[in-house]
Motif scaffolding. Structure first.
Motif, short mmCIF file in Angstrom:
data_model
loop_
_atom_site.label_atom_id
_atom_site.label_comp_id
_atom_site.label_asym_id
_atom_site.label_seq_id
_atom_site.Cartn_x
_atom_site.Cartn_y
_atom_site.Cartn_z
N GLU A 9 32.18 50.40 28.42
CA GLU A 9 32.29 51.05 27.24
C GLU A 9 31.79 50.88 26.13
O GLU A 9 31.12 51.88 25.30
CB GLU A 9 34.20 50.79 26.94
CG GLU A 9 34.47 51.94 25.55
CD GLU A 9 36.17 51.89 25.56
OE1 GLU A 9 36.43 51.88 24.32
OE2 GLU A 9 36.77 51.44 26.32
N ALA A 64 28.34 52.40 26.83
CA ALA A 64 28.30 53.95 26.31
C ALA A 64 28.62 54.11 24.74
O ALA A 64 27.92 54.86 24.29
CB ALA A 64 29.47 54.43 27.02
N ARG A 65 29.09 53.08 24.15
CA ARG A 65 29.34 53.51 22.81
C ARG A 65 27.86 53.41 22.03
O ARG A 65 27.52 54.03 21.03
CB ARG A 65 30.55 52.49 22.03
CG ARG A 65 30.51 52.76 20.48
CD ARG A 65 31.72 52.26 20.13
NE ARG A 65 33.01 52.87 20.33
CZ ARG A 65 33.96 52.22 21.34
NH1 ARG A 65 33.63 51.06 21.84
NH2 ARG A 65 34.90 53.23 21.24
N GLU A 94 33.72 59.25 20.02
CA GLU A 94 34.99 58.60 20.69
C GLU A 94 35.28 59.57 21.86
O GLU A 94 35.79 59.20 22.91
CB GLU A 94 36.16 58.29 19.85
CG GLU A 94 35.79 57.15 19.04
CD GLU A 94 35.35 56.04 19.50
OE1 GLU A 94 36.09 55.57 20.37
OE2 GLU A 94 34.43 55.25 19.06
N ILE A 110 32.84 59.18 24.88
CA ILE A 110 33.15 57.73 25.26
C ILE A 110 34.14 58.11 26.41
O ILE A 110 34.22 57.42 27.42
CB ILE A 110 33.25 56.81 24.34
CG1 ILE A 110 32.00 56.59 23.30
CG2 ILE A 110 33.77 55.41 25.04
CD1 ILE A 110 32.27 55.49 22.31
#
Length: 272
Positions: free
Chosen positions: A119, A122-123, A138, A141
């Motif tokens: 995560e 990816a962020r 968000e 994500i």
């Protein structure tokens, strides 16, 4: 004076239906958004946006809602459909095929494949897009993380990932994020359901160098290919074009380091 709740449109999409169901059951239980938030672990603002279908549904919310309202998997089933709607129409057919694939073979030239991203990684990737608001980041994500559900299905698809060595060397998100991302790859390098290979710099040019390419083997034994550039993607279902991509991928399997050698490269990049 009490604020009048905004009208919902459950017939517009599954995500809108999901939000309407949250509000309906919350109302029947006599719960405020604050009270529901205390039970399921999300803020009043997040839940309000979910009821109005303004953001992607967080992956862990549905089980919490089913437990709260005793709905027997109702929200989990809705989420399985709603999570695909975050993807634009041109990607939706690919997402539907990926969700049922029995085999996934991917070449990634620049970044860790989405199915294998942490995560935090990816962020870091999605946050660098200047046109995206924090809420949109968000949402994207959550959508990317939800794709990883395919690796936990039964039967589990076989995943084969070939990554260019540049994927290991580009410190997306900084040293800690990159270290943790590389560490997350190690358990998947050589298992009964997954193989990871690194294509070294010294191999030079090859047919798939331009971007990302994915081959899916479907339940009926047929194959499709998907190629993706910065802002576009193309799904290939014709036998001739799919065969062309498959041959190029088979060549990379031969040129890439073995899974054991690739594990050594990954660990070296982690130390650096």
């Amino acid at each position: 004076m009490a604020r009048v709740a905004e009208a919902l449109t459950p017939d517009r999409s599954v995500r809108h239906l999901y939000g309407a169901e949250v509000r309906r059951l919350r109302g029947e239980a006599g719960m405020t958004l604050d009270a529901l938030g205390d039970v399921v672990g999300y803020s009043k603002g997040q839940l309000s946006k979910i009821e109005r279908a303004e953001v992607m549904i967080p992956p862990k919310l549905s089980e919490a809602l089913d437990a709260c309202f005793n709905t027997g998997g109702h929200f989990v089933r809705l989420y399985a459909l709603a999570k695909r709607e975050v993807h634009p129409d041109k990607y939706r057919r690919y997402m539907e095929l990926e969700a049922t694939a029995r085999g996934i073979a991917e070449y990634a030239a620049h970044t860790v494949p989405g199915l294998l991203q942490t995560e935090a990684y990816a962020r870091a990737l999605l946050s660098c897009r200047e046109e995206a608001s924090p809420d949109e980041v968000e949402e994207r994500i959550a959508a990317r993380m939800s794709r990883q559900d395919v690796l936990r299905t039964d039967p589990q698809p076989h995943l084969w990932a070939i990554m260019d060595e540049s994927v290991l060397r580009r410190a997306v998100g900084g040293p800690r994020v990159m270290h943790d991302q590389l560490a997350a790859l190690l358990p998947l390098v050589d298992t009964s359901h997954s193989k990871i290979q690194i294509l070294p710099f010294d191999h030079g040019a090859h047919a798939l160098l331009g971007g990302t390419m994915i081959l899916l083997t479907l339940p009926d034994g047929s194959d499709v290919a998907y190629e993706e550039a910065i802002a576009s993607g193309t799904l290939h279902e014709g036998p001739e074009s799919v065969s062309r991509f498959a041959r190029a991928y088979d060549a990379l399997r031969a040129y890439a380091r073995t899974p054991r050698e690739s594990e050594t490269l990954i660990k070296a990049a982690m130390e650096e």
